[in-house]
Scaffold this motif. Structure first.
Motif, mmCIF file in Angstrom:
data_model
loop_
_atom_site.group_PDB
_atom_site.id
_atom_site.type_symbol
_atom_site.label_atom_id
_atom_site.label_comp_id
_atom_site.label_asym_id
_atom_site.label_seq_id
_atom_site.Cartn_x
_atom_site.Cartn_y
_atom_site.Cartn_z
ATOM 1 N N LEU A 2 -35.828 62.538 -9.121
ATOM 2 C CA LEU A 2 -34.434 62.373 -8.734
ATOM 3 C C LEU A 2 -34.342 62.003 -7.259
ATOM 4 N N LYS A 3 -33.590 60.947 -6.963
ATOM 5 C CA LYS A 3 -33.334 60.577 -5.569
ATOM 6 C C LYS A 3 -31.954 61.101 -5.201
ATOM 7 N N HIS A 4 -31.891 61.866 -4.138
ATOM 8 C CA HIS A 4 -30.635 62.437 -3.674
ATOM 9 C C HIS A 4 -29.931 61.389 -2.817
ATOM 10 N N ARG A 5 -29.128 60.561 -3.462
ATOM 11 C CA ARG A 5 -28.413 59.484 -2.777
ATOM 12 C C ARG A 5 -27.448 60.074 -1.754
ATOM 13 N N GLY A 6 -27.481 59.530 -0.551
ATOM 14 C CA GLY A 6 -26.604 60.001 0.506
ATOM 15 C C GLY A 6 -27.185 61.117 1.351
ATOM 16 N N PHE A 7 -28.316 61.686 0.912
ATOM 17 C CA PHE A 7 -28.971 62.734 1.702
ATOM 18 C C PHE A 7 -29.644 62.065 2.896
ATOM 19 N N PRO A 8 -29.525 62.632 4.104
ATOM 20 C CA PRO A 8 -30.157 61.998 5.271
ATOM 21 C C PRO A 8 -31.658 61.830 5.073
ATOM 22 N N GLY A 9 -32.172 60.676 5.396
ATOM 23 C CA GLY A 9 -33.591 60.387 5.239
ATOM 24 C C GLY A 9 -34.445 61.018 6.326
ATOM 25 N N ARG A 10 -33.816 61.285 7.477
ATOM 26 C CA ARG A 10 -34.567 61.852 8.595
ATOM 27 C C ARG A 10 -33.595 62.494 9.572
ATOM 28 N N LEU A 11 -34.145 63.212 10.542
ATOM 29 C CA LEU A 11 -33.342 63.758 11.630
ATOM 30 C C LEU A 11 -33.009 62.598 12.562
ATOM 31 N N PRO A 12 -31.721 62.347 12.804
ATOM 32 C CA PRO A 12 -31.342 61.204 13.642
ATOM 33 C C PRO A 12 -32.082 61.182 14.981
ATOM 34 N N GLY A 13 -32.547 59.998 15.338
ATOM 35 C CA GLY A 13 -33.217 59.798 16.609
ATOM 36 C C GLY A 13 -34.658 60.271 16.663
ATOM 37 N N THR A 14 -35.204 60.681 15.514
ATOM 38 C CA THR A 14 -36.580 61.175 15.469
ATOM 39 C C THR A 14 -37.316 60.536 14.301
ATOM 40 N N ASP A 15 -38.585 60.903 14.161
ATOM 41 C CA ASP A 15 -39.370 60.472 13.010
ATOM 42 C C ASP A 15 -39.646 61.651 12.078
ATOM 43 N N TYR A 16 -38.814 62.697 12.130
ATOM 44 C CA TYR A 16 -38.943 63.843 11.223
ATOM 45 C C TYR A 16 -38.227 63.485 9.921
ATOM 46 N N HIS A 17 -39.005 63.201 8.879
ATOM 47 C CA HIS A 17 -38.450 62.768 7.604
ATOM 48 C C HIS A 17 -38.025 63.940 6.733
ATOM 49 N N PHE A 18 -36.925 63.732 6.031
ATOM 50 C CA PHE A 18 -36.391 64.730 5.112
ATOM 51 C C PHE A 18 -36.614 64.339 3.657
ATOM 52 N N THR A 19 -36.803 63.061 3.395
ATOM 53 C CA THR A 19 -36.984 62.587 2.021
ATOM 54 C C THR A 19 -38.197 61.666 1.949
ATOM 55 N N ILE A 20 -38.630 61.429 0.714
ATOM 56 C CA ILE A 20 -39.700 60.472 0.473
ATOM 57 C C ILE A 20 -39.109 59.274 -0.266
ATOM 58 N N ARG A 21 -39.762 58.146 -0.135
ATOM 59 C CA ARG A 21 -39.245 56.915 -0.732
ATOM 60 C C ARG A 21 -39.540 56.802 -2.213
#
Length: 131
Positions: A2-21
């Motif tokens: 399941l892809k959580h559409r609309g969930f932030p992919g990362r912390l803004p301004g950083t390379d800390y990812h929250f999701t996988i592609r």
């Protein structure tokens, strides 16, 4: 997965990812509880808080499927602020249901719950835009 559409992919301004592609061809990465020591870098602590804010904004108190949420990022919260919503817990399943333990999350990340504007999610940061 399941892809959580609309969930932030990362912390803004950083390379800390929250999701996988995309799903891992060898199977889901196992979620393992990681210890958060007091000497962690401020950027790492901010990434944890940002991820918790995204989880809270997106799911609230409701159970949610792991789906495309990053296992590494979940590992910093699992067993504390994020718990299994069903038993048995399968740490290597994209279908595993999880849930925020609100009391523990509020104690660990008070800024997430006291200041709703502490983290802002721009459309440019959503997972859908970097696929």
């Amino acid at each position: 997965m399941l892809k959580h559409r609309g969930f932030p992919g990362r912390l803004p301004g950083t390379d800390y990812h929250f999701t996988i592609r995309r799903a891992n061809k060898e199977g889901p990465t196992k979620i393992v509880r990681r210890e958060r020591y007091k000497d962690r870098a401020p950027a790492d602590r901010r990434a944890d808080a940002g991820f918790m804010a995204a989880l809270w904004d997106y799911f609230g108190e409701e159970p949610f499927e792991r789906g495309n949420l990053d296992a590494g990022r979940l590992s910093w919260l699992i067993g504390r602020e994020v718990v299994a919503a069903e038993e048995p817990f399968d740490p290597a399943s994209y279908d595993q249901l999880l849930q925020i333990d609100v009391k523990r999350a509020q104690a660990s990340f008070p800024e997430v719950f006291s200041d709703p504007d502490a983290f802002s999610w721009d459309a440019d940061d959503e997972e859908d835009d970097w696929a």
